[in-house]
Write a protein that holds these residues in place. Structure first.
Motif, short mmCIF file in Angstrom:
data_model
loop_
_atom_site.label_atom_id
_atom_site.label_comp_id
_atom_site.label_asym_id
_atom_site.label_seq_id
_atom_site.Cartn_x
_atom_site.Cartn_y
_atom_site.Cartn_z
N LYS A 1 0.83 -1.21 0.00
CA LYS A 1 0.00 0.00 0.00
C LYS A 1 0.86 1.26 0.00
CE LYS A 1 -4.12 -1.99 2.13
NZ LYS A 1 -5.08 -1.91 3.24
N ARG A 2 1.97 1.21 0.71
CA ARG A 2 2.88 2.36 0.72
C ARG A 2 3.46 2.59 -0.68
NH1 ARG A 2 3.64 0.62 6.19
NH2 ARG A 2 5.21 -0.97 5.71
N ALA A 3 3.81 1.51 -1.36
CA ALA A 3 4.35 1.63 -2.71
C ALA A 3 3.32 2.21 -3.66
CB ALA A 3 4.83 0.27 -3.21
N LEU A 4 2.05 1.79 -3.53
CA LEU A 4 1.00 2.32 -4.40
C LEU A 4 0.79 3.80 -4.15
CD1 LEU A 4 -1.33 2.04 -6.41
CD2 LEU A 4 -2.77 1.26 -4.50
N ALA A 5 0.73 4.23 -2.90
CA ALA A 5 0.52 5.64 -2.59
C ALA A 5 1.66 6.50 -3.15
CB ALA A 5 0.38 5.85 -1.10
N GLU A 6 2.88 6.01 -3.05
CA GLU A 6 4.02 6.75 -3.61
C GLU A 6 3.94 6.80 -5.13
OE1 GLU A 6 7.40 4.70 -2.03
OE2 GLU A 6 7.49 5.97 -0.24
N GLU A 7 3.53 5.70 -5.74
CA GLU A 7 3.40 5.66 -7.19
C GLU A 7 2.38 6.68 -7.68
OE1 GLU A 7 1.79 2.47 -10.55
OE2 GLU A 7 2.43 1.76 -8.59
N LEU A 8 1.35 6.92 -6.88
CA LEU A 8 0.29 7.85 -7.26
C LEU A 8 0.65 9.30 -6.98
CD1 LEU A 8 -2.80 5.83 -6.00
CD2 LEU A 8 -2.05 6.12 -8.37
N GLY A 9 1.77 9.52 -6.26
CA GLY A 9 2.22 10.90 -6.07
C GLY A 9 2.46 11.33 -4.65
N ALA A 10 2.25 10.46 -3.66
CA ALA A 10 2.50 10.86 -2.28
C ALA A 10 3.99 11.13 -2.08
CB ALA A 10 2.03 9.77 -1.32
N ASP A 11 4.29 12.21 -1.37
CA ASP A 11 5.68 12.59 -1.12
C ASP A 11 6.26 11.88 0.09
OD1 ASP A 11 5.97 14.80 -3.15
OD2 ASP A 11 4.26 15.56 -2.01
N ALA A 12 5.40 11.45 0.99
CA ALA A 12 5.85 10.75 2.19
C ALA A 12 4.73 9.84 2.67
CB ALA A 12 6.23 11.75 3.28
N ILE A 13 5.12 8.78 3.39
CA ILE A 13 4.15 7.80 3.89
C ILE A 13 4.34 7.64 5.40
CG2 ILE A 13 3.23 5.48 3.66
CD1 ILE A 13 3.10 6.99 1.05
N VAL A 14 3.23 7.56 6.12
CA VAL A 14 3.26 7.34 7.56
C VAL A 14 2.42 6.11 7.87
CG1 VAL A 14 2.57 8.26 9.82
CG2 VAL A 14 3.64 9.76 8.13
N ASP A 15 2.89 5.27 8.79
CA ASP A 15 2.16 4.08 9.19
C ASP A 15 1.11 4.48 10.23
OD1 ASP A 15 1.23 1.63 10.05
OD2 ASP A 15 3.21 0.73 10.27
N PRO A 16 -0.18 4.25 9.94
CA PRO A 16 -1.23 4.65 10.90
C PRO A 16 -1.20 3.83 12.18
CG PRO A 16 -2.19 3.36 9.12
CD PRO A 16 -0.77 3.62 8.73
N ALA A 17 -0.49 2.69 12.18
CA ALA A 17 -0.40 1.86 13.39
C ALA A 17 0.28 2.61 14.53
CB ALA A 17 0.36 0.57 13.09
N LEU A 18 1.03 3.65 14.21
CA LEU A 18 1.68 4.45 15.26
C LEU A 18 0.67 5.06 16.21
CD1 LEU A 18 4.35 6.31 13.08
CD2 LEU A 18 4.82 4.59 14.83
N ALA A 19 -0.55 5.30 15.71
CA ALA A 19 -1.57 5.94 16.53
C ALA A 19 -2.28 4.99 17.47
CB ALA A 19 -2.60 6.62 15.63
N GLU A 20 -2.11 3.68 17.27
CA GLU A 20 -2.90 2.72 18.04
C GLU A 20 -2.67 2.85 19.53
OE1 GLU A 20 -2.21 -1.18 16.51
OE2 GLU A 20 -3.15 -0.75 14.56
N ASP A 21 -1.42 3.04 19.95
CA ASP A 21 -1.10 3.14 21.37
C ASP A 21 -0.80 4.55 21.82
OD1 ASP A 21 -1.30 0.32 21.73
OD2 ASP A 21 0.71 0.10 20.89
#
Length: 324
Positions: free
Chosen positions: A169-189
């Protein structure tokens, strides 16, 4: 007709494929033969009766389809409706219907009807994105997210930050033009860790616009990352968890804004949908916008489609084929 019907509320197991009497158009309605029906995350709320509008049983879910009108030249149209799209035959008001260009496939059109118009209005109407501003797109590999990333870049965003939960999913978002990716799992705790990650992804600065559909800690962390005059648009609650209450004083003291969005309100102003669909169809036909299709499922596999959404296994748009 063949349709997916819900007679009890619950998870994917309540989705039953059944044969029902053919619908009969009332005055002002049109009968359509469905070629493909769209599956949306909101449909998983509908099966639980946990969405914004209370549901009445029995019901046929589905808010969009591509099909042809009975008794016409049978040109393809995309149509947004209040419910009943998971079927091979639908009767509905034709007002929210759009003719499809030859260069746009059924699956691409379904990506635009609900999710595309949502992304369009989140950026244009709800947050009023300005050139140079930073944008955070939650679920950047999802149906709304894949289109929002592209539209934000096209409309001059200075930096687009997407969240994505897997390497694919990170690779797809970057392919579509995202400049940076953040893992939403960081917010869980720890929402603060998510806030820090969003700021780091924005070169240490607070962010201007957030498109948020998770709720809970993800909303809390993203809200804390907003810059003065920043806007967060809430359009879903995929986590099924409430975010913390936002006090007016906290908005005043930081000049931040929280905006809610529900596409259903645009149906009362059809011109809002027409404007978005005209733009989105033209961009797609020209090859300037790439709707991502995550899978075409037989209608008999509707439970699998919902399970894939709920388990975060899917990307882009999911489509049901009523002929299978």
């Amino acid at each position: 007709m063949r349709a997916v019907q819900i007679t009890r509320f619950g998870g994917p197991e309540v989705l039953d494929v059944v044969d029902l009497p053919d619908p009969v158009p009332a005055d002002g309605q049109q009968l359509y033969r469905v070629r493909a029906a769209g599956v949306n995350y909101a449909d998983t709320h509908q099966t639980e009766d946990s969405y914004l509008a209370p549901q009445q049983l029995p019901l046929i879910p589905g808010a969009e389809f591509v099909g042809t009108a009975e008794g016409t030249d049978e040109r393809r149209v995309g149509l947004l409706l209040g419910g009943g799209g998971y079927a091979d035959t639908v009767v509905t008001d034709p007002r929210t219907t759009w003719a499809l260009p030859d260069g746009v496939t059924d699956e691409q059109a379904l990506s635009l009807v609900l999710q595309g118009t949502t992304a369009w209005h989140l950026l244009r109407t709800s947050t009023h994105l300005a050139a140079g501003e930073s944008v955070v797109v939650m679920a950047g590999a999802g149906g709304v997210g894949t289109l929002a990333v592209q539209l934000a870049k096209r409309w001059g965003a200075g930096r687009v930050i997407a969240t994505a939960s897997s390497p694919e999913k990170r690779a797809l978002a970057e392919e579509l033009g995202a400049d940076a990716i953040v893992d939403p799992a960081l917010a869980e705790d720890d929402p603060k860790a998510f806030t820090a990650a969003l700021r780091e992804a924005n070169d240490g600065k607070r962010v201007d616009v957030v498109l948020e559909m998770t709720g809970g800690n993800v909303f809390d962390g993203a809200f804390s990352a907003l810059a003065p005059f920043g806007r967060i648009a809430a359009y879903g609650m995929a986590s099924r968890q409430m975010a913390s209450a936002v006090a007016p004083a906290s908005l005043m003291g930081t000049s931040r804004a929280v905006v809610g969005f529900w596409l259903a309100h645009c149906t009362a102003r059809p011109e809002m949908l027409d404007e978005a669909m005209t733009d989105l169809l033209a961009l797609t036909a020209a090859g300037d916008l790439r709707p991502v299709v995550g899978g075409r499922y037989p209608m008999t596999a509707v439970r699998e489609a919902h399970q894939d959404l709920l388990s975060r296994r899917s990307t882009g748009k999911l489509v049901l084929d009523p002929s299978r």
